[in-house]
Structures are given as C-alpha cells and as structure tokens.
Design a protein around this motif. Structure first.
Motif, short mmCIF file in Angstrom:
data_model
loop_
_atom_site.label_atom_id
_atom_site.label_comp_id
_atom_site.label_asym_id
_atom_site.label_seq_id
_atom_site.Cartn_x
_atom_site.Cartn_y
_atom_site.Cartn_z
N ASN A 1 3.45 17.02 11.25
CA ASN A 1 3.45 17.75 9.99
C ASN A 1 2.59 17.01 8.96
OD1 ASN A 1 5.37 19.76 10.86
ND2 ASN A 1 6.88 18.12 10.78
N SER A 2 1.86 17.78 8.14
CA SER A 2 0.99 17.15 7.15
C SER A 2 0.85 18.01 5.92
CB SER A 2 -0.38 16.87 7.77
OG SER A 2 -1.02 18.08 8.08
N VAL A 3 0.29 17.40 4.88
CA VAL A 3 0.00 18.10 3.63
C VAL A 3 -1.27 17.50 3.05
CG1 VAL A 3 1.46 16.56 2.23
CG2 VAL A 3 0.92 18.84 1.39
N SER A 4 -2.10 18.37 2.49
CA SER A 4 -3.30 17.93 1.78
C SER A 4 -2.92 17.72 0.32
CB SER A 4 -4.39 18.99 1.91
OG SER A 4 -5.55 18.58 1.23
N LEU A 5 -3.31 16.58 -0.25
CA LEU A 5 -2.96 16.29 -1.63
C LEU A 5 -4.02 15.40 -2.27
CD1 LEU A 5 -1.72 13.15 -1.52
CD2 LEU A 5 0.24 14.36 -0.61
N THR A 6 -3.92 15.24 -3.58
CA THR A 6 -4.84 14.40 -4.32
C THR A 6 -4.21 13.04 -4.55
OG1 THR A 6 -5.77 16.34 -5.41
CG2 THR A 6 -6.21 14.21 -6.44
N ALA A 7 -4.98 11.98 -4.30
CA ALA A 7 -4.48 10.62 -4.46
C ALA A 7 -5.56 9.75 -5.10
CB ALA A 7 -4.10 10.04 -3.10
N ILE A 8 -5.12 8.69 -5.73
CA ILE A 8 -6.03 7.70 -6.30
C ILE A 8 -5.90 6.44 -5.47
CG2 ILE A 8 -6.57 6.29 -8.34
CD1 ILE A 8 -5.20 8.53 -10.01
N ALA A 9 -7.03 5.92 -5.00
CA ALA A 9 -7.01 4.70 -4.18
C ALA A 9 -7.01 3.47 -5.07
CB ALA A 9 -8.22 4.68 -3.24
N GLY A 10 -6.23 2.48 -4.66
CA GLY A 10 -6.19 1.18 -5.32
C GLY A 10 -6.03 0.12 -4.25
N GLN A 11 -5.67 -1.07 -4.63
CA GLN A 11 -5.45 -2.09 -3.62
C GLN A 11 -4.52 -3.18 -4.11
OE1 GLN A 11 -9.03 -4.42 -2.70
NE2 GLN A 11 -10.06 -3.24 -4.28
N THR A 12 -3.90 -3.87 -3.14
CA THR A 12 -3.05 -5.02 -3.39
C THR A 12 -3.50 -6.12 -2.45
OG1 THR A 12 -1.15 -3.64 -4.01
CG2 THR A 12 -0.67 -5.88 -3.29
N HIS A 13 -3.71 -7.30 -2.99
CA HIS A 13 -4.05 -8.46 -2.16
C HIS A 13 -2.79 -9.31 -2.02
CE1 HIS A 13 -8.41 -7.93 -2.04
NE2 HIS A 13 -8.28 -7.46 -3.26
N VAL A 14 -2.48 -9.71 -0.79
CA VAL A 14 -1.31 -10.53 -0.52
C VAL A 14 -1.78 -11.79 0.20
CG1 VAL A 14 0.89 -10.67 0.70
CG2 VAL A 14 0.20 -8.53 -0.37
N GLU A 15 -1.49 -12.93 -0.39
CA GLU A 15 -1.84 -14.21 0.24
C GLU A 15 -0.60 -14.76 0.93
OE1 GLU A 15 -3.47 -16.74 -2.77
OE2 GLU A 15 -5.36 -15.62 -2.83
N LEU A 16 -0.73 -15.10 2.20
CA LEU A 16 0.37 -15.65 2.98
C LEU A 16 0.09 -17.12 3.21
CD1 LEU A 16 0.64 -12.78 5.60
CD2 LEU A 16 1.98 -13.08 3.53
N SER A 17 1.13 -17.95 3.09
CA SER A 17 0.94 -19.38 3.32
C SER A 17 1.96 -19.87 4.35
CB SER A 17 1.08 -20.15 2.02
OG SER A 17 2.33 -19.91 1.42
N ASP A 18 1.62 -20.99 4.99
CA ASP A 18 2.53 -21.55 5.99
C ASP A 18 3.59 -22.40 5.29
OD1 ASP A 18 1.33 -23.98 5.33
OD2 ASP A 18 0.05 -24.00 7.11
N ASP A 19 4.45 -23.05 6.07
CA ASP A 19 5.56 -23.84 5.51
C ASP A 19 5.09 -25.01 4.66
OD1 ASP A 19 7.38 -22.15 6.70
OD2 ASP A 19 7.61 -23.39 8.49
#
Length: 128
Positions: free
Chosen positions: A28-46
C-alpha cells in the motif's frame, strides 16, 4: 491565531520547498508532498573515539497527508519513501536513529492534538 500562523507557514513551506514522494507500507502506498532535510549522527566507541558518522535523510510531512488504505497512519520502521529524480528512483527506509525514535512530531499543541509536521528519519537503501 498562533495555530493559524503555524499552519500557514507549514503549507507555504510545502508549496515552495516540497517534492512529491511515494510513502509505502508493504503493497500500500500514497503520493504526498515532503520536504527533505538531514540529521548527522556521530557514533563513538567506549573510549570516546569517533567510529563513524551516519547521515540520515529526514522527511517533513503534513500528518494528515499520510493516508494509507483510507486510514490516517503514523510512520513505522521499515516503511519506505521513494523519490524519483530524472527517472531514477531513490528509496529511503524509515529507521530509528541512535537515541531517538524513527519519527516525531515537530510540534504538538498543549492539548496533545497533532499539529505542524512529522519528521521521519530514513536511510537511503536503493539509489537509482
């Protein structure tokens, strides 16, 4: 009055910056209007060393536009958003980001009624 102003701003942004995408859940799907953005996630070790940076594509949509099989739904992990550019389809899969859900309302009213926009986190899973 404030609510009307927020709705006007949201609708103006969708007209000026929005792109047409297909939101799908299974068959199932729908066509819609969206605004693209972004999120940057930095992962670090212990030890605190930076191990990797993920770039999530966020989609801002009007909650009332997410109608699948005649029912208004909320985003779900595993749903997809497809954007076609110059004949090439780019598929983004809804996913959680570290420390957060896969989506959230950008603004809610004091009564808890949904307003504003939904911010949906995705990763590019198929390009062209």
């Amino acid at each position: 009055m404030l609510t009307a102003g927020i709705e006007w701003l949201r609708d103006t942004l969708l007209v000026e910056e929005g792109v047409t995408v297909t939101y799908a859940r299974g068959a199932n799907s729908v066509s819609l209007t969206a605004i693209a953005g972004q999120t940057h996630v930095e992962l670090s070790d212990d030890l605190g060393s930076l191990s990797e940076t993920d770039r999530y594509i966020d989609w801002l949509i009007k909650p009332t536009s997410l109608i699948i099989s005649s029912v208004q739904v909320e985003p779900r992990k595993g749903d997809t958003i497809t954007r076609t550019v110059d004949g090439d389809s780019h598929v983004y899969t809804v996913t959680e980001i570290p420390g957060a859900e896969a989506w959230r309302y950008i603004r809610r009213s004091l009564s808890g009624k949904a307003q504003g926009m939904m911010r949906i986190h995705t990763l590019l899973t198929s390009d062209g």
